[in-house]
Design a protein around this motif. Sequence first.
Motif, PDB file in Angstrom:
ATOM      1  N   GLY A  50       0.828  -1.090  -0.537  1.00  0.00           N
ATOM      2  CA  GLY A  50      -0.004  -0.296  -0.365  1.00  0.00           C
ATOM      3  C   GLY A  50       0.467   1.353   0.123  1.00  0.00           C
ATOM      4  O   GLY A  50       0.376   2.466   0.057  1.00  0.00           O
ATOM      5  N   LEU A  51       2.204   0.952   0.879  1.00  0.00           N
ATOM      6  CA  LEU A  51       3.009   2.650   0.951  1.00  0.00           C
ATOM      7  C   LEU A  51       3.642   2.712  -1.141  1.00  0.00           C
ATOM      8  O   LEU A  51       4.128   3.677  -1.345  1.00  0.00           O
ATOM      9  CB  LEU A  51       4.280   1.979   1.495  1.00  0.00           C
ATOM     10  N   THR A  52       4.029   1.369  -1.533  1.00  0.00           N
ATOM     11  CA  THR A  52       5.256   1.265  -2.645  1.00  0.00           C
ATOM     12  C   THR A  52       4.488   0.534  -3.700  1.00  0.00           C
ATOM     13  O   THR A  52       5.217   1.957  -4.812  1.00  0.00           O
ATOM     14  CB  THR A  52       5.932   0.444  -2.206  1.00  0.00           C
ATOM     15  N   GLN A  53       2.963   0.545  -3.598  1.00  0.00           N
ATOM     16  CA  GLN A  53       2.860  -0.221  -5.323  1.00  0.00           C
ATOM     17  C   GLN A  53       1.229   0.666  -6.002  1.00  0.00           C
ATOM     18  O   GLN A  53       0.837   0.495  -6.608  1.00  0.00           O
ATOM     19  CB  GLN A  53       2.738  -1.482  -5.102  1.00  0.00           C
ATOM     20  N   VAL A  54       0.705   2.181  -4.695  1.00  0.00           N
ATOM     21  CA  VAL A  54       0.059   2.464  -5.457  1.00  0.00           C
ATOM     22  C   VAL A  54      -0.238   4.056  -5.394  1.00  0.00           C
ATOM     23  O   VAL A  54       1.061   4.760  -4.866  1.00  0.00           O
ATOM     24  CB  VAL A  54      -1.116   2.819  -3.811  1.00  0.00           C
ATOM     25  N   ALA A  55      -0.243   4.450  -6.015  1.00  0.00           N
ATOM     26  CA  ALA A  55      -0.281   5.612  -6.915  1.00  0.00           C
ATOM     27  C   ALA A  55      -1.352   6.625  -6.344  1.00  0.00           C
ATOM     28  O   ALA A  55      -2.772   7.091  -6.102  1.00  0.00           O
ATOM     29  CB  ALA A  55       0.042   5.500  -8.529  1.00  0.00           C
ATOM     30  N   ILE A  56      -0.754   7.745  -5.535  1.00  0.00           N
ATOM     31  CA  ILE A  56      -1.739   8.713  -4.528  1.00  0.00           C
ATOM     32  C   ILE A  56      -2.142   9.468  -5.594  1.00  0.00           C
ATOM     33  O   ILE A  56      -1.139  10.606  -6.218  1.00  0.00           O
ATOM     34  CB  ILE A  56      -1.230   8.700  -3.208  1.00  0.00           C
ATOM     35  N   PRO A  57      -3.351   9.806  -6.370  1.00  0.00           N
ATOM     36  CA  PRO A  57      -3.889  10.562  -6.275  1.00  0.00           C
ATOM     37  C   PRO A  57      -3.003  12.299  -5.685  1.00  0.00           C
ATOM     38  O   PRO A  57      -3.546  12.058  -4.963  1.00  0.00           O
ATOM     39  CB  PRO A  57      -5.203  10.817  -7.111  1.00  0.00           C
ATOM     40  N   HIS A  58      -1.920  13.306  -6.912  1.00  0.00           N
ATOM     41  CA  HIS A  58      -2.596  14.121  -6.558  1.00  0.00           C
ATOM     42  C   HIS A  58      -3.140  16.001  -6.314  1.00  0.00           C
ATOM     43  O   HIS A  58      -2.660  16.554  -5.619  1.00  0.00           O
ATOM     44  CB  HIS A  58      -1.077  14.442  -7.237  1.00  0.00           C
ATOM     45  N   ASP A  59      -4.292  14.944  -6.427  1.00  0.00           N
ATOM     46  CA  ASP A  59      -5.300  16.339  -6.759  1.00  0.00           C
ATOM     47  C   ASP A  59      -6.086  16.364  -5.216  1.00  0.00           C
ATOM     48  O   ASP A  59      -7.256  16.890  -4.956  1.00  0.00           O
ATOM     49  CB  ASP A  59      -5.827  16.898  -7.983  1.00  0.00           C
ATOM     50  N   ARG A  60      -5.880  15.185  -4.185  1.00  0.00           N
ATOM     51  CA  ARG A  60      -6.566  14.904  -3.404  1.00  0.00           C
ATOM     52  C   ARG A  60      -6.130  16.082  -2.056  1.00  0.00           C
ATOM     53  O   ARG A  60      -4.882  16.316  -2.589  1.00  0.00           O
ATOM     54  CB  ARG A  60      -6.463  13.856  -3.251  1.00  0.00           C
ATOM     55  N   ALA A  61      -6.863  15.820  -1.300  1.00  0.00           N
ATOM     56  CA  ALA A  61      -6.790  16.758  -0.138  1.00  0.00           C
ATOM     57  C   ALA A  61      -4.733  16.239   0.619  1.00  0.00           C
ATOM     58  O   ALA A  61      -5.275  14.965   1.252  1.00  0.00           O
ATOM     59  CB  ALA A  61      -7.790  16.837   0.559  1.00  0.00           C
ATOM     60  N   TYR A  62      -3.857  17.534   1.159  1.00  0.00           N
ATOM     61  CA  TYR A  62      -3.653  17.185   1.592  1.00  0.00           C
ATOM     62  C   TYR A  62      -3.295  16.553   2.834  1.00  0.00           C
ATOM     63  O   TYR A  62      -2.269  15.207   3.362  1.00  0.00           O
ATOM     64  CB  TYR A  62      -2.421  18.513   2.113  1.00  0.00           C
ATOM     65  N   ALA A  63      -3.484  16.915   3.629  1.00  0.00           N
ATOM     66  CA  ALA A  63      -4.058  16.407   5.062  1.00  0.00           C
ATOM     67  C   ALA A  63      -4.630  14.724   4.525  1.00  0.00           C
ATOM     68  O   ALA A  63      -4.151  13.600   5.484  1.00  0.00           O
ATOM     69  CB  ALA A  63      -5.469  17.315   5.480  1.00  0.00           C
ATOM     70  N   LEU A  64      -5.314  14.427   3.662  1.00  0.00           N
ATOM     71  CA  LEU A  64      -6.078  12.642   3.744  1.00  0.00           C
ATOM     72  C   LEU A  64      -4.758  11.546   2.638  1.00  0.00           C
ATOM     73  O   LEU A  64      -4.538  10.608   3.860  1.00  0.00           O
ATOM     74  CB  LEU A  64      -7.161  12.906   2.232  1.00  0.00           C
ATOM     75  N   ARG A  65      -4.329  12.607   2.123  1.00  0.00           N
ATOM     76  CA  ARG A  65      -2.839  11.652   1.638  1.00  0.00           C
ATOM     77  C   ARG A  65      -1.942  11.543   3.042  1.00  0.00           C
ATOM     78  O   ARG A  65      -1.166  10.188   3.369  1.00  0.00           O
ATOM     79  CB  ARG A  65      -1.991  13.015   0.867  1.00  0.00           C
ATOM     80  N   ILE A  66      -1.288  12.448   3.311  1.00  0.00           N
ATOM     81  CA  ILE A  66      -0.223  12.787   5.044  1.00  0.00           C
ATOM     82  C   ILE A  66      -1.456  11.177   6.142  1.00  0.00           C
ATOM     83  O   ILE A  66      -0.165  10.170   6.624  1.00  0.00           O
ATOM     84  CB  ILE A  66      -0.293  13.362   5.820  1.00  0.00           C
TER      85      ILE A  66
END
Length: 217
Positions: A50-66
């Motif tokens: 989940g940390l290395t193989q998932v492409a986290i969308p950059h348009d999501r909220a910063y707090a949600l990504r953190i």
Amino acid sequence: PMLYADKRALETNLKVNLLAIREKELNYYTQNCQAVGTQAALLAGFAYSGLTQVAIPHDRAYALRIAYLLVTTTAMCFELIAVLNTTLLSMMGPGLALRGPDGSMHPAVDGMMTEYRTAYYCFVLGLVFFHFSAALFSWLIYVHWSVSTMVTLCICGSLLLLTRYAKRVYLRFRLPAEMVITGAFEASDVAAAAGPVVQRGDAASGYVSREQAQLIA
């Protein structure tokens, strides 16, 4: 000489029998550590993916990504702690009992009994954070809030059912601390088992109790 040899043979047989009883406890905790370590390693691998193989969308909220990264990392760390603890316990506990000096079986079993709880708690905490990570992942990937809400509700329901089932199994098989029977023998146990012979307080009874105490120690 024959009586002396008979006494030494009796002492040796008693020690072997006592060690055989404690060996059952040692094998029990060793198997538990191996089972918990295997499942913890599996969950740690999922969290690492989940940390290395998932492409986290950059348009999501910063707090949600953190929040997703922190929760997922926490889940992985708890599971890795469980893996390390169970691996060390399953290797060093039997090693101490097998290769240690006389009487090493007792601290080996007692130490595994204590340290196993820490590994188990870390495994459970990692499993809980793994559910939280999956819920946050749904809010990162799915665009529509209704889909994310449904997925989150399913994950929370799964966690609730898991908790209820674990509680039910725990209460069904729970053993109070005062009722736990271990393989360790104390001098008081030997005296109680000896019955009236030890309670008379004569020289022979005192000699028997001291001999038994030395064997147990």
